[in-house]
Design a protein around this motif. Sequence first.
Motif, PDB file in Angstrom:
ATOM      1  N   MET A  63       0.852  -1.200   0.000  1.00 47.85           N
ATOM      2  CA  MET A  63       0.000   0.000   0.000  1.00 47.85           C
ATOM      3  C   MET A  63       0.883   1.243   0.000  1.00 47.85           C
ATOM      4  O   MET A  63       1.728   1.408   0.872  1.00 47.85           O
ATOM      5  N   ASP A  64       0.685   2.099  -1.021  1.00 47.24           N
ATOM      6  CA  ASP A  64       1.466   3.324  -1.099  1.00 47.24           C
ATOM      7  C   ASP A  64       0.898   4.372  -0.144  1.00 47.24           C
ATOM      8  O   ASP A  64      -0.322   4.463   0.050  1.00 47.24           O
ATOM      9  N   ALA A  65       1.783   5.160   0.433  1.00 49.36           N
ATOM     10  CA  ALA A  65       1.353   6.213   1.343  1.00 49.36           C
ATOM     11  C   ALA A  65       0.650   7.324   0.557  1.00 49.36           C
ATOM     12  O   ALA A  65       1.075   7.695  -0.539  1.00 49.36           O
ATOM     13  N   VAL A  66      -0.450   7.833   1.123  1.00 54.75           N
ATOM     14  CA  VAL A  66      -1.166   8.957   0.519  1.00 54.75           C
ATOM     15  C   VAL A  66      -0.611  10.237   1.114  1.00 54.75           C
ATOM     16  O   VAL A  66      -0.682  10.455   2.328  1.00 54.75           O
ATOM     17  N   THR A  67      -0.043  11.078   0.273  1.00 56.82           N
ATOM     18  CA  THR A  67       0.566  12.322   0.728  1.00 56.82           C
ATOM     19  C   THR A  67       0.015  13.486  -0.083  1.00 56.82           C
ATOM     20  O   THR A  67      -0.725  13.298  -1.058  1.00 56.82           O
TER      21      THR A  67
END
Length: 286
Positions: free
Chosen positions: A1-5
Amino acid sequence: MDAVTEDTITDLAVSRWATAKDPRTGEVLTALVRHLHDFAREVRLTEAEWMAAVQWLTATGQISDDKREEFILASDVLGLSMLVVSMNHDLDAAATPATVLGPFHIAGSPELEFGADMSQGLPGVPLYVHGTVRGLDGTPVGGAVLDVWQADDDGAYEAQLPVDEARLRAKYTARGDGAYCVRTIAPKGYAIPMDGPVGELISRTAISHYRPAHVHFLLNVPGYEPLITHLFREGAQYLDSDVVFGTKPELVVAFTEREPGPTPDGGSSAVPWLEARYDFVLQPVG
């Protein structure tokens, strides 16, 4: 899961909305997401401001009903309505220009005869608006229906009043030669509703919240481009500061004072009255 930034959220949201089944829906919503995110970044939107905006939108929806369109009013004062009108009605220079619908149009107005009085005895100076409806080539457009509405002598529309019957609105049908005649009362300039979210927002600025005196017209004739427009009274206050950006020089018309006597509908007036002449020129479809 990619970090949401902050750097990744826009692309992620755009990619999701790009899956819309209808291509145009996908085009509109992905563009909306990009512009909303860019706006938030530009102004460095705070959480408190975000919540205030949500509450404002909620209140705008809550005050709207089948007679009051607060969202249309919001669009009008932000200039969005006139932008959309301008983009979608690139008419011939000889055609009658389009302008905003406004928030107070009510469908299903009663049909009146040539020159019949849609003011039905309301106080005000009698006004006859008459002329012809024709195409760009001068051909009369007989049978054209003119949907007409306006504010009363106090600047109020039917939609703003606790009434059940039609008030200062009607439909008139042009005769075979394109001639039409509307009998009403002279409109006055008025303030937009200041008792709702739009008015509250306007009150935080130095923006004039007034509209110049005008009568609304809507013509939707088969074979011709639909026309939503106004006729403004020449010399009226607020022509240069219309809060909804709706004025156009071509739509400013003289209201000429007339003495008691014959009227354009073939009748007669026992009191002084006003005459406004205007020919609506419709652009053919295509």
